[in-house]
Scaffold this motif. Sequence first.
Motif, PDB file in Angstrom:
ATOM      1  N   MET A   1       0.859  -1.176   0.000  1.00 20.92           N
ATOM      2  CA  MET A   1       0.000   0.000   0.000  1.00 20.92           C
ATOM      3  C   MET A   1       0.902   1.235   0.000  1.00 20.92           C
ATOM      4  N   LYS A   2       0.720   2.048  -0.995  1.00 17.46           N
ATOM      5  CA  LYS A   2       1.600   3.204  -1.106  1.00 17.46           C
ATOM      6  C   LYS A   2       1.159   4.364  -0.216  1.00 17.46           C
ATOM      7  N   LYS A   3      -0.150   4.458   0.029  1.00 14.18           N
ATOM      8  CA  LYS A   3      -0.633   5.585   0.832  1.00 14.18           C
ATOM      9  C   LYS A   3      -0.246   5.401   2.294  1.00 14.18           C
ATOM     10  N   GLN A   4       0.071   6.547   2.935  1.00 14.08           N
ATOM     11  CA  GLN A   4       0.355   6.503   4.368  1.00 14.08           C
ATOM     12  C   GLN A   4      -0.942   6.628   5.142  1.00 14.08           C
ATOM     13  N   THR A   5      -1.115   5.797   6.165  1.00 18.82           N
ATOM     14  CA  THR A   5      -2.264   5.993   7.042  1.00 18.82           C
ATOM     15  C   THR A   5      -1.899   7.017   8.116  1.00 18.82           C
ATOM     16  N   ILE A   6      -2.940   7.537   8.754  1.00 16.51           N
ATOM     17  CA  ILE A   6      -2.713   8.495   9.850  1.00 16.51           C
ATOM     18  C   ILE A   6      -1.979   7.814  10.999  1.00 16.51           C
ATOM     19  N   LYS A   7      -2.263   6.559  11.221  1.00 16.20           N
ATOM     20  CA  LYS A   7      -1.522   5.801  12.236  1.00 16.20           C
ATOM     21  C   LYS A   7      -0.028   5.818  11.919  1.00 16.20           C
ATOM     22  N   GLU A   8       0.323   5.576  10.673  1.00 21.17           N
ATOM     23  CA  GLU A   8       1.744   5.587  10.289  1.00 21.17           C
ATOM     24  C   GLU A   8       2.360   6.963  10.469  1.00 21.17           C
ATOM     25  N   VAL A   9       1.617   7.983  10.112  1.00 18.31           N
ATOM     26  CA  VAL A   9       2.143   9.347  10.243  1.00 18.31           C
ATOM     27  C   VAL A   9       2.401   9.660  11.719  1.00 18.31           C
ATOM     28  N   LEU A  10       1.424   9.339  12.577  1.00 16.93           N
ATOM     29  CA  LEU A  10       1.554   9.663  13.998  1.00 16.93           C
ATOM     30  C   LEU A  10       2.655   8.854  14.665  1.00 16.93           C
ATOM     31  N   GLU A  11       2.780   7.603  14.275  1.00 18.18           N
ATOM     32  CA  GLU A  11       3.770   6.754  14.943  1.00 18.18           C
ATOM     33  C   GLU A  11       5.166   6.925  14.361  1.00 18.18           C
ATOM     34  N   GLY A  12       5.241   7.334  13.107  1.00 19.70           N
ATOM     35  CA  GLY A  12       6.556   7.409  12.479  1.00 19.70           C
ATOM     36  C   GLY A  12       6.877   8.811  11.990  1.00 19.70           C
ATOM     37  N   TYR A  13       6.331   9.813  12.689  1.00 16.67           N
ATOM     38  CA  TYR A  13       6.397  11.169  12.133  1.00 16.67           C
ATOM     39  C   TYR A  13       7.814  11.712  12.025  1.00 16.67           C
ATOM     40  N   LYS A  14       8.735  11.149  12.835  1.00 16.35           N
ATOM     41  CA  LYS A  14      10.102  11.686  12.787  1.00 16.35           C
ATOM     42  C   LYS A  14      10.719  11.527  11.404  1.00 16.35           C
ATOM     43  N   LYS A  15      10.290  10.481  10.701  1.00 17.31           N
ATOM     44  CA  LYS A  15      10.820  10.251   9.350  1.00 17.31           C
ATOM     45  C   LYS A  15      10.338  11.300   8.347  1.00 17.31           C
ATOM     46  N   VAL A  16       9.202  11.915   8.633  1.00 14.14           N
ATOM     47  CA  VAL A  16       8.629  12.838   7.637  1.00 14.14           C
ATOM     48  C   VAL A  16       8.602  14.287   8.134  1.00 14.14           C
ATOM     49  N   LEU A  17       9.223  14.546   9.285  1.00 12.02           N
ATOM     50  CA  LEU A  17       9.198  15.895   9.848  1.00 12.02           C
ATOM     51  C   LEU A  17       9.794  16.903   8.848  1.00 12.02           C
ATOM     52  N   HIS A  18       9.066  18.016   8.662  1.00 14.44           N
ATOM     53  CA  HIS A  18       9.441  19.088   7.728  1.00 14.44           C
ATOM     54  C   HIS A  18       9.383  18.682   6.256  1.00 14.44           C
ATOM     55  N   HIS A  19       8.775  17.530   5.986  1.00 21.44           N
ATOM     56  CA  HIS A  19       8.509  17.159   4.601  1.00 21.44           C
ATOM     57  C   HIS A  19       7.028  17.376   4.306  1.00 21.44           C
TER      58      HIS A  19
ATOM     59  N   SER B 148      -2.708 -12.646   7.184  1.00 20.91           N
ATOM     60  CA  SER B 148      -1.432 -11.985   7.495  1.00 20.91           C
ATOM     61  C   SER B 148      -1.188 -10.786   6.589  1.00 20.91           C
ATOM     62  N   PHE B 149      -1.461 -10.972   5.301  1.00 14.94           N
ATOM     63  CA  PHE B 149      -1.259  -9.872   4.351  1.00 14.94           C
ATOM     64  C   PHE B 149      -2.086  -8.653   4.757  1.00 14.94           C
ATOM     65  N   PHE B 150      -3.351  -8.888   5.036  1.00 14.55           N
ATOM     66  CA  PHE B 150      -4.217  -7.754   5.356  1.00 14.55           C
ATOM     67  C   PHE B 150      -3.851  -7.143   6.706  1.00 14.55           C
ATOM     68  N   ASN B 151      -3.519  -7.988   7.664  1.00 12.32           N
ATOM     69  CA  ASN B 151      -3.139  -7.440   8.973  1.00 12.32           C
ATOM     70  C   ASN B 151      -1.897  -6.561   8.850  1.00 12.32           C
ATOM     71  N   GLN B 152      -0.920  -7.048   8.121  1.00 13.05           N
ATOM     72  CA  GLN B 152       0.313  -6.261   7.928  1.00 13.05           C
ATOM     73  C   GLN B 152       0.043  -4.925   7.253  1.00 13.05           C
ATOM     74  N   ASN B 153      -0.957  -4.899   6.415  1.00 16.42           N
ATOM     75  CA  ASN B 153      -1.251  -3.682   5.669  1.00 16.42           C
ATOM     76  C   ASN B 153      -2.368  -2.846   6.287  1.00 16.42           C
ATOM     77  N   GLN B 154      -2.611  -3.079   7.595  1.00 18.45           N
ATOM     78  CA  GLN B 154      -3.548  -2.259   8.372  1.00 18.45           C
ATOM     79  C   GLN B 154      -4.997  -2.358   7.910  1.00 18.45           C
ATOM     80  N   PHE B 155      -5.357  -3.529   7.398  1.00 14.48           N
ATOM     81  CA  PHE B 155      -6.758  -3.789   7.121  1.00 14.48           C
ATOM     82  C   PHE B 155      -7.389  -4.393   8.365  1.00 14.48           C
ATOM     83  N   PHE B 156      -8.687  -4.142   8.555  1.00 15.55           N
ATOM     84  CA  PHE B 156      -9.417  -4.752   9.660  1.00 15.55           C
ATOM     85  C   PHE B 156     -10.402  -5.777   9.108  1.00 15.55           C
ATOM     86  N   TYR B 157     -10.413  -6.938   9.791  1.00 15.49           N
ATOM     87  CA  TYR B 157     -11.296  -8.033   9.403  1.00 15.49           C
ATOM     88  C   TYR B 157     -12.713  -7.704   9.863  1.00 15.49           C
ATOM     89  N   ILE B 158     -13.652  -7.714   8.929  1.00 21.10           N
ATOM     90  CA  ILE B 158     -15.054  -7.394   9.234  1.00 21.10           C
ATOM     91  C   ILE B 158     -15.930  -8.589   8.871  1.00 21.10           C
TER      92      ILE B 158
END
Lengths: 482, 482
Positions: A1-19, B148-158
């Motif tokens: 998945m190429k898009k960043q989730t908000i979870k990823e941004v919040l948890e890994g924000y140091k990597k993207v700071l000032h970008h 596993s694929f979906f969990n790793q990619n932040q999908f939720f099982y519904i």
Amino acid sequence: MKKQTIKEVLEGYKKVLHHDITVYGWVRTFRANRFIALNDGSTINNLQIVVDFENFDQELISKISTASSLKVVGEVIESQGAGQAVEIIAKKIIILGDNFTEERDKTILQPKKHSLEVLREQAHLRFRTNLFGAVFRVRHAVSFAIHSFFNQNQFFYINTPIVTGADAEGAGEMFGVTNFDLNNIPRDEQGDIDFAQDFFGKKTNLTVSGQLEGETAAMGLGRIYTFGPTFRAENSNTTRHLAEFWMIEPEVAFNNLEDNIDLAEDFLKYVIQYVLDNCKDDLDFLDKRFAEEQKSKPEKERAKEGLIEKLENVIAKRFKRVSYTEAIEILLNSKENKKGKFAYPIEEWGADLQSEHERFLVEKHFECPVVLFDYPKEIKAFYMKLNDDNKTVAAMDVLFPGIGEIIGGSEREARLDVLKTKMAEMHVDEHELWWYLDTRRFGSVPHAGFGLGLERLVLFVTGMTNIRDVIPFPRTPKNAEF
Amino acid sequence: MKKQTIKEVLEGYKKVLHHDITVYGWVRTFRANRFIALNDGSTINNLQIVVDFENFDQELISKISTASSLKVVGEVIESQGAGQAVEIIAKKIIILGDNFTEERDKTILQPKKHSLEVLREQAHLRFRTNLFGAVFRVRHAVSFAIHSFFNQNQFFYINTPIVTGADAEGAGEMFGVTNFDLNNIPRDEQGDIDFAQDFFGKKTNLTVSGQLEGETAAMGLGRIYTFGPTFRAENSNTTRHLAEFWMIEPEVAFNNLEDNIDLAEDFLKYVIQYVLDNCKDDLDFLDKRFAEEQKSKPEKERAKEGLIEKLENVIAKRFKRVSYTEAIEILLNSKENKKGKFAYPIEEWGADLQSEHERFLVEKHFECPVVLFDYPKEIKAFYMKLNDDNKTVAAMDVLFPGIGEIIGGSEREARLDVLKTKMAEMHVDEHELWWYLDTRRFGSVPHAGFGLGLERLVLFVTGMTNIRDVIPFPRTPKNAEF
């Protein structure tokens, strides 16, 4: 998945700071025409978007409201305000989809608390609330932990049938499945319904349990588990019953009752530990909600432990293992029984335990999860192994605080002759279960298994009180909306 | 789990060499009153037990036969014979369960090859065969890889509902679910069936797809997937159809068609790679079986690649992405079409593609998996996004060698007005789908998803040819045994 989730941004924000980054989400709140709380469902936490309204078209700004969906491009900076480590200075905002202003004030979308009942009728929108976001993320984590536990322990996932030909287990009332035109049901020469003409050539129902089929799979694959929907056509309008719910049923060749209890304990602790490790933010939210709810209750009814505390305690202690016979002794000698506090007083060995008795044992007497075993044969199912005393069967129930029975299981009767006698006594049709009996004919082995209702476990872990609130689309009497 | 499986013994035997261990399993063969091939379902490989008959009671030895279940205690030594690294010198043998000699010669339990059709009628025993052990272990691995694929990619099982109130999607004929006594169906004043009196208070059916409910969940949780049973009441007695099968349906907020194709490709490659990495022994067995099967076919019909080779090739190449319009051009200009080799000749743009056309594109023209996209709107479902050309929709199908369509999906129509027009054109009831339309009312977003039939994928990965042989308990017309 190429898009960043908000979870990823919040948890890994140091990597993207000032970008500059791109994020997507729904508006939870828009304060002072300046601060947007954006949520994309990946986490309970919102990402703060700072909008300098001088840089944006006024018309665009005026269209942004709660529930609007946005694409935002902006620079990640450390937040000036309290409450978040990071925020986004918006450079570009695109409104992604329709949000009809004339309907904007529909109650459900206001940033306020709604009753759980109202949200249940808006199942499609409750996913956007903090509470149900948390509940369904936790439900996912519970489900994934279940698959992970069994996979690590060399169990194979088996899909047992949903449509079955028999109510062999007698576990409950069943829904019929038919392809007949109900206005024109074919009849045979005797005038009876001619099920031979139905799709499957016989009367069929929705499954109440995959256990018997699961056993047959375990008789070849060794360790198996099911994870699928099961059904009860019982007219129970309670906070504990669903007509459609999900069950997990492991079955293990060569296991005896003690192995089975060990497995159940290891399994529950693994799943709860997994949720503690992986759902911190959602559990914190649910823990606070749980504490709030307790405050509104009379002191006597309040839970002794907080939600997270309760989960940690379940993991910390070894489950207490108590025979049914011992449990009856304890109950007979209890003040509660002697003073007539139980709605169903315990009078003698053989009594079926009610929820009040189970909760007394767990919450008052032992103050920890309890496993009861060796129940009177009369109150348990035909497939459970008869013990040498000829009075009890190798059944086990795991009892949890606040919830009572969370797991029920047994060592199975592996001896063909004993099983046949039991079936005759309990009026279970041998002919319908020819294939089940066959597994006792050709290299029968001791084996054991249990059933867990997924929603019961999710109730326990989330601290919710109505089982309809832990399944996305509840099915209950007179309700099959969505 | 305290017990060691045979898989653990075989893979980690160096740790237990020259130690006594205990193993459990069923006898696959017993040669020369001396060599027992023991299998416990954990692996396709057997553990050799060496029995020195002078040390054992002759009566015990005489009872051991194919399908007997044993507990064996013995010393682990490096094997003297070919074919295995390790064997057990038996010190103690216990026969665990009944194995009735008078029925011992029942054909099914002989150590020989049985037809797949016979085994299908003995679903409870086929788990003990090498072939079905391999198939169902691979099915497990496929399922776990999916989670596993979906969990790793932040999908939720519904879990979407199994019992539903509407045939909204029109994906196929549905089974009715009812609690009525079919001999006594209540009628209303007009004499019509009074479904208000049925359990759910309305007419209900078994689901054909969880997509629409899955979309509503994605509109709050962002990325979700379903994994559950779906049903078709179609009287199709073919090697490709089941009345009850398992579907996986991911749905992703903010994804467009291209993201969707990327997701489908990543997903399939992840699952296939996982099986290659984790099911080596079973795949080797299935690969040999596949090669044998090819030999019995006329040369023209033989697969070009071996089974494992085929799986590796799918991973190695990027899937070819081709618009429907391009595909029609290719087909129109093909020798096959011009010479009338297709059963359904392609005459013009707008034609619905048949399996023969899909397989031509994949197996002959491109020689790799193909993703077709942008189909004519008339041949696709109402919920697919209308493209700007007003002629095509943002649909996609992933086509695999030997199997045709393995995934079908689309970007969804997120615009309320366009969706309503489409529904009116295609006679889909707006009122029944009020909740689905609601998701386009309040912060609608672009989103996309697809559906994968689990059994189709397991067919592809195992090289089996009949879909009934990759599901534990197949449900087909006139068949709901077990």
